[in-house]
Write a protein that holds these residues in place. Structure first.
Motif, mmCIF file in Angstrom:
data_model
loop_
_atom_site.group_PDB
_atom_site.id
_atom_site.type_symbol
_atom_site.label_atom_id
_atom_site.label_comp_id
_atom_site.label_asym_id
_atom_site.label_seq_id
_atom_site.Cartn_x
_atom_site.Cartn_y
_atom_site.Cartn_z
ATOM 1 N N GLY A 3 0.820 -1.335 0.068
ATOM 2 C CA GLY A 3 -0.012 -0.005 0.095
ATOM 3 C C GLY A 3 0.851 1.210 0.042
ATOM 4 O O GLY A 3 2.227 1.144 0.282
ATOM 5 N N TYR A 5 1.985 4.884 1.624
ATOM 6 C CA TYR A 5 1.846 5.596 2.761
ATOM 7 C C TYR A 5 2.705 6.683 2.766
ATOM 8 O O TYR A 5 3.802 7.108 2.017
ATOM 9 C CB TYR A 5 2.318 4.778 3.934
ATOM 10 C CG TYR A 5 1.780 3.344 4.249
ATOM 11 C CD1 TYR A 5 0.440 3.316 5.242
ATOM 12 C CD2 TYR A 5 1.725 2.304 3.315
ATOM 13 C CE1 TYR A 5 -0.233 2.494 5.327
ATOM 14 C CE2 TYR A 5 0.607 1.262 3.494
ATOM 15 C CZ TYR A 5 -0.116 1.318 4.506
ATOM 16 O OH TYR A 5 -1.096 0.174 4.787
ATOM 17 N N THR A 22 2.068 -4.296 4.082
ATOM 18 C CA THR A 22 0.958 -4.309 4.982
ATOM 19 C C THR A 22 0.052 -5.572 4.878
ATOM 20 O O THR A 22 0.029 -6.272 4.019
ATOM 21 C CB THR A 22 0.041 -3.085 4.751
ATOM 22 O OG1 THR A 22 -0.999 -2.801 5.717
ATOM 23 C CG2 THR A 22 -0.820 -3.369 3.494
ATOM 24 N N VAL A 24 -3.855 -7.422 5.938
ATOM 25 C CA VAL A 24 -5.093 -7.324 5.968
ATOM 26 C C VAL A 24 -5.602 -8.348 7.241
ATOM 27 O O VAL A 24 -5.247 -9.504 6.918
ATOM 28 C CB VAL A 24 -5.830 -7.575 4.604
ATOM 29 C CG1 VAL A 24 -7.398 -7.556 4.866
ATOM 30 C CG2 VAL A 24 -5.295 -6.626 3.618
ATOM 31 N N LYS A 34 -14.861 -6.932 4.007
ATOM 32 C CA LYS A 34 -13.394 -6.951 3.097
ATOM 33 C C LYS A 34 -13.672 -6.691 1.624
ATOM 34 O O LYS A 34 -14.644 -7.246 0.980
ATOM 35 C CB LYS A 34 -12.858 -8.265 3.096
ATOM 36 C CG LYS A 34 -11.558 -8.511 2.654
ATOM 37 C CD LYS A 34 -10.880 -9.830 2.916
ATOM 38 C CE LYS A 34 -9.373 -9.808 2.366
ATOM 39 N NZ LYS A 34 -8.854 -11.283 2.511
ATOM 40 N N PRO A 61 -1.825 6.520 6.055
ATOM 41 C CA PRO A 61 -1.910 5.841 4.986
ATOM 42 C C PRO A 61 -2.551 6.790 3.887
ATOM 43 O O PRO A 61 -3.125 7.747 4.242
ATOM 44 C CB PRO A 61 -3.341 5.037 5.239
ATOM 45 C CG PRO A 61 -3.247 4.603 6.831
ATOM 46 C CD PRO A 61 -2.395 5.939 7.142
ATOM 47 N N THR A 94 -8.068 5.352 9.641
ATOM 48 C CA THR A 94 -7.907 3.851 9.010
ATOM 49 C C THR A 94 -6.195 3.813 8.923
ATOM 50 O O THR A 94 -5.429 4.494 9.007
ATOM 51 C CB THR A 94 -8.292 3.872 7.614
ATOM 52 O OG1 THR A 94 -8.140 2.661 7.165
ATOM 53 C CG2 THR A 94 -7.667 5.055 6.995
ATOM 54 N N MET A 96 -5.364 1.348 7.039
ATOM 55 C CA MET A 96 -5.015 0.904 5.542
ATOM 56 C C MET A 96 -5.070 1.893 4.632
ATOM 57 O O MET A 96 -5.855 2.590 4.699
ATOM 58 C CB MET A 96 -6.048 -0.398 5.387
ATOM 59 C CG MET A 96 -6.101 -1.287 6.440
ATOM 60 S SD MET A 96 -7.028 -2.841 5.742
ATOM 61 C CE MET A 96 -5.960 -3.529 4.748
ATOM 62 N N SER A 97 -4.132 1.696 3.654
ATOM 63 C CA SER A 97 -4.142 2.417 2.328
ATOM 64 C C SER A 97 -5.207 1.948 1.504
ATOM 65 O O SER A 97 -5.104 0.665 1.117
ATOM 66 C CB SER A 97 -2.701 2.209 1.807
ATOM 67 O OG SER A 97 -2.607 2.985 0.578
ATOM 68 N N CYS A 100 -4.182 -0.748 -1.463
ATOM 69 C CA CYS A 100 -3.768 -2.238 -1.114
ATOM 70 C C CYS A 100 -4.778 -3.102 -2.030
ATOM 71 O O CYS A 100 -5.887 -2.581 -2.412
ATOM 72 C CB CYS A 100 -4.239 -2.634 0.413
ATOM 73 S SG CYS A 100 -3.248 -2.025 1.614
ATOM 74 N N VAL A 103 -9.131 -4.118 1.312
ATOM 75 C CA VAL A 103 -9.165 -3.271 2.446
ATOM 76 C C VAL A 103 -10.203 -3.975 3.256
ATOM 77 O O VAL A 103 -11.181 -4.274 3.037
ATOM 78 C CB VAL A 103 -9.402 -2.001 2.161
ATOM 79 C CG1 VAL A 103 -8.143 -1.133 1.685
ATOM 80 C CG2 VAL A 103 -10.622 -1.622 1.452
#
Length: 346
Positions: A3, A5, A22, A24, A34, A61, A94, A96-97, A100, A103
């Protein structure tokens, strides 16, 4: 899984964008979904906002506007099921990017993507559409017959604000920051009542607005930043002075500003008082600040994707770039060399 960042430095100028591995989460929470990401939009990262909210992370992210296919749902998810096509905005906190491959996101941050709507349009317009709704409906309370001035009307946000205003019967004026922007705005349909080329030193923003409104001033102004002082960096040269905006605002008018550091002197406040005018700050992130606003937030996003699918809103987007160009693209977005970039997942 990789991802994008932002690696924070001592100052915002020292921030670097990096591709990082990263993970999940394998187990989903009760209301989590998801999503296999198909496209993601890159918008400027507000590093100062992250600092103000005390999000203490070495890596922030990047890429929160996503569209994709539901792969798995949590036990209490009621809005979606596997294989649904969805669009949404990852929350500000978040981890998470959006770049990805997949997510995990709460179902209350997503809406169904209409079948006719493309991946690229959905990801590219969802956040700017939310900003336009927040500015025009929530803050300015637009109504048919109003006159609206959109500063930097050729920006992705400006274009959607113009189209949304036209849908509600509002007369629209727009400023252009370059001759290319002016030509683009003059070709928009429905047409803008007047395009004001502020790139031309001979054109006066205040005089143009007052002339177009018979000296009464505009009902609503949405800016893209404001010059606070005479001496400003070259990049801010085309922004209007705060006094100019107050001057061209009509009686009972509303000024919606994106300028976070706006300071009004007593004479400015007096002018607003005499006009019974009001001022609001545009921050679309506020929708995630209270669960009491969750229903309205989802309603706005549903309306945006419906208007996109029917052609009422028509975003102006550049061709998407592949994931390996994401770092360079994000640096260009952050430095305002380009306004927005879209990354397609191959």
């Amino acid at each position: 899984m990789k991802g994008l960042y932002c690696k924070l430095g001592e100052t915002a100028a020292e921030a670097k964008f990096v591709i990082q591995e990263t993970n999940v989460p394998s187990a989903l929470g009760s209301n989590q979904v998801k999503v296999q990401v198909k496209a993601c939009a890159l918008s400027p990262l507000d590093i100062k906002l992250h600092e103000d909210l005390k999000f203490q992370r070495d890596l922030v992210p990047v890429g929160r506007e996503i569209v994709g296919i539901v792969h798995q749902v949590g036990p209490k998810v009621t809005f979606f099921q596997p294989d649904d096509e969805v669009v949404g905005i990852l929350p500000l906190d978040t981890a998470m990017s959006g770049l990805c491959d997949a997510v995990v996101i709460n179902e209350h941050h997503l809406v169904q993507k209409p079948e006719k709507l493309s991946w690229v349009e959905a990801a590219g317009a969802i956040r700017d559409g939310l900003r336009a709704y927040t500015a025009l409906h929530t803050l300015a309370r637009i109504a048919s017959g109003h006159t609206l001035l959109v500063l930097d009307g050729a920006s992705p946000f400006g274009v959607l604000a113009i189209q949304l205003a036209h849908y509600h019967g509002v007369k629209v004026l727009a400023s252009a920051l370059s001759s290319e922007d002016q030509k683009f705005l003059e070709q928009l349909r429905p047409s803008v009542a007047r395009v004001i080329g502020v790139w031309d030193a001979k054109v006066d923003l205040v005089d143009s607005c007052l002339e177009e409104t018979g000296g009464l001033g505009v009902d609503i102004v949405i800016d893209s930043g404001v010059r606070l002082h005479e001496e400003e960096p070259e990049a801010r040269r085309l922004l209007p002075y705060k006094h100019d905006i107050i001057t061209l605002l009509g009686v009972g008018g509303h000024w919606v500003t994106t300028e976070q550091n706006l300071q009004l002197d007593p004479p400015d406040s007096r002018s607003l008082f005499l006009k019974a005018a009001s001022l609001s700050f545009l921050n679309e992130e506020v929708w995630g600040a209270s669960s009491a606003r969750q229903g309205r937030y989802l309603h706005i996003m549903k309306d945006i994707v419906e208007k996109l699918s029917t052609g009422t809103l028509r975003p102006q987007l550049e061709d998407p770039v592949p994931l390996f160009d994401a770092t360079v693209s994000m640096e260009m977005v952050q430095k305002k060399q380009v306004r927005k970039r879209l990354v397609i997942q191959l």
